[in-house]
Motif scaffolding. Structure first.
Motif, PDB file in Angstrom:
ATOM      1  N   ASP A  27       0.835  -1.201   0.000  1.00  0.00           N
ATOM      2  CA  ASP A  27       0.000   0.000   0.000  1.00  0.00           C
ATOM      3  C   ASP A  27       0.862   1.240   0.000  1.00  0.00           C
ATOM      4  OD1 ASP A  27      -2.234  -1.553   0.003  1.00  0.00           O
ATOM      5  OD2 ASP A  27      -2.535  -1.433   2.197  1.00  0.00           O
ATOM      6  N   ILE A  28       1.993   1.171   0.765  1.00  0.00           N
ATOM      7  CA  ILE A  28       2.868   2.339   0.834  1.00  0.00           C
ATOM      8  C   ILE A  28       3.485   2.608  -0.529  1.00  0.00           C
ATOM      9  CG2 ILE A  28       5.033   3.191   1.821  1.00  0.00           C
ATOM     10  CD1 ILE A  28       4.246   1.715   4.410  1.00  0.00           C
ATOM     11  N   LYS A  29       3.885   1.546  -1.215  1.00  0.00           N
ATOM     12  CA  LYS A  29       4.461   1.719  -2.548  1.00  0.00           C
ATOM     13  C   LYS A  29       3.437   2.330  -3.501  1.00  0.00           C
ATOM     14  CE  LYS A  29       7.906  -1.973  -2.271  1.00  0.00           C
ATOM     15  NZ  LYS A  29       8.352  -3.290  -2.837  1.00  0.00           N
ATOM     16  N   GLU A  30       2.204   1.865  -3.472  1.00  0.00           N
ATOM     17  CA  GLU A  30       1.166   2.391  -4.369  1.00  0.00           C
ATOM     18  C   GLU A  30       0.920   3.845  -4.080  1.00  0.00           C
ATOM     19  OE1 GLU A  30      -2.173  -0.106  -3.822  1.00  0.00           O
ATOM     20  OE2 GLU A  30      -1.349  -1.776  -5.030  1.00  0.00           O
ATOM     21  N   ILE A  31       0.970   4.182  -2.766  1.00  0.00           N
ATOM     22  CA  ILE A  31       0.734   5.594  -2.413  1.00  0.00           C
ATOM     23  C   ILE A  31       1.851   6.446  -2.967  1.00  0.00           C
ATOM     24  CG2 ILE A  31       0.685   7.205  -0.462  1.00  0.00           C
ATOM     25  CD1 ILE A  31      -0.763   4.971   1.117  1.00  0.00           C
ATOM     26  N   ASP A  32       3.106   5.942  -2.872  1.00  0.00           N
ATOM     27  CA  ASP A  32       4.226   6.700  -3.411  1.00  0.00           C
ATOM     28  C   ASP A  32       4.078   6.907  -4.916  1.00  0.00           C
ATOM     29  OD1 ASP A  32       5.378   6.918  -0.943  1.00  0.00           O
ATOM     30  OD2 ASP A  32       6.660   5.119  -1.186  1.00  0.00           O
ATOM     31  N   VAL A  33       3.640   5.827  -5.612  1.00  0.00           N
ATOM     32  CA  VAL A  33       3.463   5.939  -7.065  1.00  0.00           C
ATOM     33  C   VAL A  33       2.404   6.981  -7.380  1.00  0.00           C
ATOM     34  CG1 VAL A  33       2.689   4.744  -9.137  1.00  0.00           C
ATOM     35  CG2 VAL A  33       4.268   3.619  -7.549  1.00  0.00           C
ATOM     36  N   LEU A  34       1.301   6.973  -6.643  1.00  0.00           N
ATOM     37  CA  LEU A  34       0.229   7.923  -6.875  1.00  0.00           C
ATOM     38  C   LEU A  34       0.700   9.342  -6.625  1.00  0.00           C
ATOM     39  CD1 LEU A  34      -2.808   6.069  -5.289  1.00  0.00           C
ATOM     40  CD2 LEU A  34      -2.410   6.525  -7.709  1.00  0.00           C
ATOM     41  N   ARG A  35       1.522   9.485  -5.556  1.00  0.00           N
ATOM     42  CA  ARG A  35       2.038  10.830  -5.272  1.00  0.00           C
ATOM     43  C   ARG A  35       2.903  11.319  -6.428  1.00  0.00           C
ATOM     44  NH1 ARG A  35       3.847  10.073   1.086  1.00  0.00           N
ATOM     45  NH2 ARG A  35       1.760  10.275   2.005  1.00  0.00           N
ATOM     46  N   GLN A  36       3.751  10.419  -6.942  1.00  0.00           N
ATOM     47  CA  GLN A  36       4.601  10.811  -8.065  1.00  0.00           C
ATOM     48  C   GLN A  36       3.744  11.213  -9.264  1.00  0.00           C
ATOM     49  OE1 GLN A  36       7.271   7.582  -8.792  1.00  0.00           O
ATOM     50  NE2 GLN A  36       8.345   7.778  -6.797  1.00  0.00           N
ATOM     51  N   ILE A  37       2.710  10.423  -9.538  1.00  0.00           N
ATOM     52  CA  ILE A  37       1.831  10.744 -10.697  1.00  0.00           C
ATOM     53  C   ILE A  37       1.173  12.091 -10.500  1.00  0.00           C
ATOM     54  CG2 ILE A  37      -0.276  10.054 -11.892  1.00  0.00           C
ATOM     55  CD1 ILE A  37       0.536   7.149 -11.373  1.00  0.00           C
ATOM     56  N   ILE A  38       0.694  12.314  -9.255  1.00  0.00           N
ATOM     57  CA  ILE A  38       0.013  13.584  -8.963  1.00  0.00           C
ATOM     58  C   ILE A  38       0.986  14.743  -9.110  1.00  0.00           C
ATOM     59  CG2 ILE A  38      -1.067  14.931  -7.130  1.00  0.00           C
ATOM     60  CD1 ILE A  38      -2.303  12.273  -6.143  1.00  0.00           C
ATOM     61  N   ASN A  39       2.207  14.551  -8.602  1.00  0.00           N
ATOM     62  CA  ASN A  39       3.197  15.612  -8.713  1.00  0.00           C
ATOM     63  C   ASN A  39       3.515  15.921 -10.166  1.00  0.00           C
ATOM     64  OD1 ASN A  39       3.387  15.909  -5.940  1.00  0.00           O
ATOM     65  ND2 ASN A  39       5.063  14.423  -5.715  1.00  0.00           N
ATOM     66  N   GLN A  40       3.664  14.832 -10.969  1.00  0.00           N
ATOM     67  CA  GLN A  40       3.947  15.044 -12.396  1.00  0.00           C
ATOM     68  C   GLN A  40       2.778  15.747 -13.078  1.00  0.00           C
ATOM     69  OE1 GLN A  40       4.892  11.221 -13.980  1.00  0.00           O
ATOM     70  NE2 GLN A  40       6.911  11.095 -12.986  1.00  0.00           N
ATOM     71  N   GLU A  41       1.568  15.343 -12.787  1.00  0.00           N
ATOM     72  CA  GLU A  41       0.390  15.979 -13.413  1.00  0.00           C
ATOM     73  C   GLU A  41       0.312  17.442 -13.023  1.00  0.00           C
ATOM     74  OE1 GLU A  41      -4.464  15.457 -13.633  1.00  0.00           O
ATOM     75  OE2 GLU A  41      -3.237  14.026 -12.502  1.00  0.00           O
ATOM     76  N   THR A  42       0.653  17.710 -11.722  1.00  0.00           N
ATOM     77  CA  THR A  42       0.613  19.100 -11.251  1.00  0.00           C
ATOM     78  C   THR A  42       1.646  19.932 -11.987  1.00  0.00           C
ATOM     79  OG1 THR A  42      -0.113  18.356  -9.092  1.00  0.00           O
ATOM     80  CG2 THR A  42       0.813  20.583  -9.242  1.00  0.00           C
ATOM     81  N   LEU A  43       2.835  19.326 -12.164  1.00  0.00           N
ATOM     82  CA  LEU A  43       3.879  20.044 -12.884  1.00  0.00           C
ATOM     83  C   LEU A  43       3.478  20.305 -14.325  1.00  0.00           C
ATOM     84  CD1 LEU A  43       7.036  18.174 -11.497  1.00  0.00           C
ATOM     85  CD2 LEU A  43       6.289  20.494 -10.926  1.00  0.00           C
ATOM     86  N   ILE A  44       2.876  19.290 -14.933  1.00  0.00           N
ATOM     87  CA  ILE A  44       2.435  19.466 -16.334  1.00  0.00           C
ATOM     88  C   ILE A  44       1.403  20.567 -16.432  1.00  0.00           C
ATOM     89  CG2 ILE A  44       1.208  18.348 -18.218  1.00  0.00           C
ATOM     90  CD1 ILE A  44       2.564  15.731 -17.348  1.00  0.00           C
ATOM     91  N   ARG A  45       0.420  20.567 -15.510  1.00  0.00           N
ATOM     92  CA  ARG A  45      -0.607  21.603 -15.548  1.00  0.00           C
ATOM     93  C   ARG A  45      -0.009  22.977 -15.369  1.00  0.00           C
ATOM     94  NH1 ARG A  45      -5.672  19.136 -12.002  1.00  0.00           N
ATOM     95  NH2 ARG A  45      -6.272  17.509 -13.512  1.00  0.00           N
TER      96      ARG A  45
END
Length: 415
Positions: A27-45
């Motif tokens: 679960d911790i790994k999945e959360i980290d992956v989601l955080r990375q995706i969110i951070n990347q999406e935020t950066l893209i936006r």
């Protein structure tokens, strides 16, 4: 067995191989992956928003630049004009040569700075030329349409001119024909005036009578006068009415002598007399015009181009020839029934039977009871009893019963 320790990282007691701990790590790994995706999406936006803002700023800048350029162009042009005037003024003043050179350098600088504006102006001029070309093309198309329309109108005008010319030619021909006819009538009139007394209605017409009415004639070339009705309008005028019926006031149930001498009144109903008819038709070609006016106001007619009757010694035999033309149809000459054709038939009255019917006298039976040139017996019979119940076949099959008849007319005219 030793006791297995269970727990979690949070409690501080755990077993590295426990299922709960493995799931928690996943679960911790999945959360980290989601955080990375969110951070990347935020950066893209943020990057996109920055780019959009940059584009908007560039557009605003360009718009301001365009407006500034236009303003600058106008200002530079005004400054250039001012400097030119100053240079010209200084050139005229020999003491201001140095100032003129300075101003000339300023002019050159302005010219270089105005180069971009000149290029823009050139582009605009090209665009103007393109627009002019398009406008010219549209004008050419419009003019072509107008020329085609004018050509059609001209063709119509030419057609109208040709039609008017043709009408003028026809009018001239008609006028010429009328003049010839008047000349012939005048010659004939002079001939009639030099001859004997007026013989028939055609003589009256040739003497200038053009209104229909009752006239006197001298058919026997002596002092005996006969009053009768003349039709001066139908088929060229000059028609002599030998039989006329406009009401039932005059009975046509008459004897041989009465039909020989004539009876009735020309203003209403009459029979002109068989002797008069013979006198008018002997030795000349005459036409017979028959008309029946119906109670609804319709008038039908039939024209026979050959007509005459013999004298009393031959029982006033009828001679009739074609062609027969008109709206009544032929019910006398060629009826399709040889027992109903009337040409070459003798005249019969109730007191003298000359017909070809073996069953009796056609002129005496109740459905006829009037004189006529019968065969056996007839398809045409205009002297029938005015009583609608007893007048059969005035002009079969066009007019079957007398109840539909308002009036009849038989007229002759020599050729």
């Amino acid at each position: 067995m030793p006791q297995v320790r269970t727990g979690s990282l949070l409690t501080g007691t755990y077993d590295p191989n426990s299922t709960a701990l493995i799931n928690e790590r996943r679960d911790i790994k999945e959360i980290d992956v989601l955080r990375q995706i969110i951070n990347q999406e935020t950066l893209i936006r943020l990057a996109v928003l920055k780019d959009v803002k940059t584009v908007v700023d560039d557009i605003s800048y360009l718009r301001r630049s365009v407006a500034s350029t236009e303003t600058m162009s106008s200002s530079l042009q005004q400054a250039l004009n001012t400097l030119k005037r100053q240079v010209d003024s200084l050139r005229q003043d020999k003491t201001g040569a140095q100032k003129a050179e300075i101003l000339q350098r300023q002019v050159d600088t302005l010219r270089r700075e105005n180069k971009v504006l000149a290029e823009r102006i050139e582009n605009l001029e090209r665009q103007i030329e393109i627009n002019k070309s398009n406008a010219l093309q549209q004008s050419v198309e419009t003019l072509t349409t107008q020329v085609n329309s004018l050509s059609r109108e001209q063709r119509r005008e030419n057609k109208n001119i040709a039609l008017n010319c043709e009408n003028k030619i026809q009018e001239t021909e008609q006028k010429f024909n009328r003049n010839i006819a008047e000349l012939i009538n005048n010659i004939t009139l002079q001939t009639v005036k030099k001859g004997s007394k007026i013989k028939d209605c055609k003589d009256h017409y040739l003497h200038g009578q053009t209104q229909s009415g009752v006239f006197e004639i001298h058919p026997f070339h002596n002092e005996i006068q006969v009053s009768l009705y003349c039709d001066m309008e139908t088929e060229g005028g000059g028609w002599t009415a030998i039989q006329k019926r406009v009401s039932g006031s005059e009975s046509f149930y008459k004897t041989w002598e009465e039909y020989k001498n004539g009876f009735g009144t020309p203003n209403d109903s009459y029979w002109i007399g068989n002797d008069v008819i013979h006198q008018l038709t002997k030795g000349s070609n005459s036409s017979l015009y028959v008309s029946i006016t119906l109670r609804n106001g319709t008038t039908l007619y039939e024209l026979y181009h050959q007509f005459s009757i013999s004298d009393e010694t031959d029982n006033y035999k009828l001679f009739l020839g074609g062609p027969a033309t008109g709206t009544l149809g032929d019910s006398m000459l060629d009826t399709g029934d040889s027992a109903r054709d009337l040409s070459a038939m003798s005249f019969s009255t109730p007191n003298r039977d000359n017909d070809r019917w073996d069953g009796g006298n056609c002129a005496a039976v109740i459905i006829m009871r009037a004189a006529w040139c019968y065969n056996a017996c007839h398809y045409a019979f205009l002297n029938g009893r005015w009583n609608p119940a007893h007048w059969w076949g005035p002009w079969y099959p066009t007019v079957r019963r007398g109840k539909t008849v308002r009036g009849t007319l038989m007229m002759i005219k020599r050729h």
